[in-house]
Design an enzyme around this catalytic site. Structure first.
Site, PDB file in Angstrom:
ATOM      1  CG  ASP A 134       3.428 -10.450 -17.014  1.00  0.00           C
ATOM      2  OD1 ASP A 134       2.342 -10.660 -17.588  1.00  0.00           O
ATOM      3  OD2 ASP A 134       4.396  -9.879 -17.548  1.00  0.00           O
ATOM      4  CG  HIS A 149      -2.610 -13.306 -15.929  1.00  0.00           C
ATOM      5  ND1 HIS A 149      -1.372 -12.894 -16.359  1.00  0.00           N
ATOM      6  CD2 HIS A 149      -2.424 -14.562 -15.438  1.00  0.00           C
ATOM      7  CE1 HIS A 149      -0.477 -13.839 -16.140  1.00  0.00           C
ATOM      8  NE2 HIS A 149      -1.091 -14.866 -15.571  1.00  0.00           N
TER       9      HIS A 149
END
Length: 436
Positions: free
Chosen positions: A412, A408
């Protein structure tokens, strides 16, 4: 007699030490020239060590899981007569490969060769220096159970049955004819009072070494450093399976295709629009490298643990070339013959459990990559489909879930979902997979 000291050699990978994975010989064993006596693991591969002399092993460097520095003693072998000079020179440690923290070398950068008299006084001195405890009286052995027929079972199952006083010939085996611990448990549960009372298997402590330790360290570092998130989508692969069957029917001398080469083809065709997926993240430098070429890691289960050989330039290979490379690398991983360069440098990994794939998976990223894709098991389920006439009807379809785990810090959730949706479109319209 002479003592020959074999030092841990520099095996040319720029390492300072190696781990003892498995001893094939122990103190007191005879060893022949060119015979393998220990497996040593570096960060990249497992390397067997071979003896350059004939003799008897007097001393070893440590136990399995211990680390041995380059240039330090690995094994001491007693040989008859003098050790040939060429063997002395060949086994000499490379002093420039030793780590800075290693102890200073001895008088000469060659192994120590000591010529000693092998008379009785030496043996007496050795015994005096290392007294042995009085042996304990041997336990009274349990009576050997009567065997009525040859039974297939592992030594551990045989020992347990013997300790319990169970005749393995009376235990119903599995379909392959081999008696396992579960078969023995079932026999004991239905035959209470047979022989000794049924007892649980003893606890076993097993040192985590070798490949298992490397996997543990890498997975812990991945979960500790990478904030994972996973996304799962269902794909209808009915038409893909039809296409695969047609390609295999008319394959000629080409290799038989599984779904994996077609999936990899769909992946590398999707990646150009999602460069953040085919990337590596340098934590210390804070740099993300988005790769143009797809060096695809392929998780492969081996007896030693999970290995990830890499398909170089997957984007330049058609499904049949991929099938050949998948087969070659998987066999090299299982047999332990994979080269170090075949086990590193991946930019994205695919991990599949085949028929054991389950409904969904949340695979752990192969650091420093930023994503890993996990196809799951194909199952048949009824679902609504819309015909060419616009009418809905229920059909039996083949469905497969695609899982992806991402870093992450780099990827995204929207990017990961969009990538999987684009991949889904290719898998559900398989003719596009074969279009250049």
């Amino acid at each position: 007699m002479a003592k020959f000291t074999f030092n841990m050699p520099d095996i040319g990978e720029g390492i300072a030490e190696a781990e003892i994975v498995q001893w094939h010989k122990q103190v007191g064993d005879q060893i022949s020239e060119d015979e393998e006596f220990v497996d040593m693991m570096t960060d990249k591969a497992t390397v067997p060590m071979e003896s350059p002399v004939n003799g008897k092993i007097l001393e070893i460097a440590g136990g399995e899981g211990d680390m041995v520095s380059i240039g330090s003693m690995l094994v001491v072998i007693e040989v008859e007569g003098e050790v040939p000079e060429d063997v002395v020179e060949e086994a000499a440690p490379a002093t420039d490969a030793a780590p800075a923290s290693a102890p200073a070398p001895k008088d000469e950068a060659v192994e120590r060769i000591e010529v000693e008299n092998s008379d009785a006084s030496d043996a007496d001195d050795a015994l005096a220096a290392d007294p042995q405890p009085e042996p304990l009286p041997a336990p009274t052995p349990a009576p050997e159970p009567v065997r009525h027929a040859k039974v297939l079972a592992t030594p551990a199952v045989r020992k347990r049955a013997k300790d319990l006083g169970v005749d393995l010939a009376q235990v119903k085996p599995a379909e392959d004819g081999r008696v396992r611990h579960g078969d023995l448990d079932q026999f004991l549960s239905y035959n209470a009072g047979y022989g000794a009372a049924a007892a649980p298997r003893a606890d076993e402590e097993k040192k985590v070494i070798g490949m298992r330790r490397r996997i543990a360290e890498n997975m812990a570092a991945s979960k500790r450093n990478i904030p994972h998130f996973s996304y799962v989508e269902e794909c209808d692969v009915t038409d893909l399976e039809v296409l695969r069957a047609q390609l295999n029917t008319n394959r000629g001398d080409k290799p038989k295709l599984t779904i994996l080469p077609l999936l990899i083809t769909a992946i590398y065709k999707t990646l150009p629009d999602f460069p953040m997926i085919n990337a590596r993240y340098d934590d210390e430098g804070g740099v993300v490298t988005r790769h143009g070429a797809v060096h695809l890691g392929m998780a492969a289960q081996t007896d030693a643990g999970l290995m990830v050989p890499v398909i170089r330039d997957a984007q330049a290979k058609n499904p049949w070339q991929l099938a050949n490379e998948i087969s070659r690398l998987a066999e090299a991983a299982r047999s332990g013959t994979a080269k170090s360069e075949e086990l590193q440098g991946g930019t994205l990994t695919v991990t599949s459990l085949g028929p054991l794939g389950g409904v969904a998976t949340t695979p752990v990223i192969n650091r420093p990559e930023v994503a890993i894709i996990g196809p799951n098991r194909i199952i048949e389920r009824p679902m609504y489909v819309t015909g060419s006439d616009g009418a809905e009807r229920i059909e039996k379809r083949k469905l497969m879930n695609i899982s992806i785990s991402c870093d992450h810090r780099v990827v995204d959730g929207w990017d990961a979902a969009s990538f999987v949706q684009a991949l889904k479109k290719l898998l559900e319209t398989p003719a596009l997979i074969l279009v250049d």
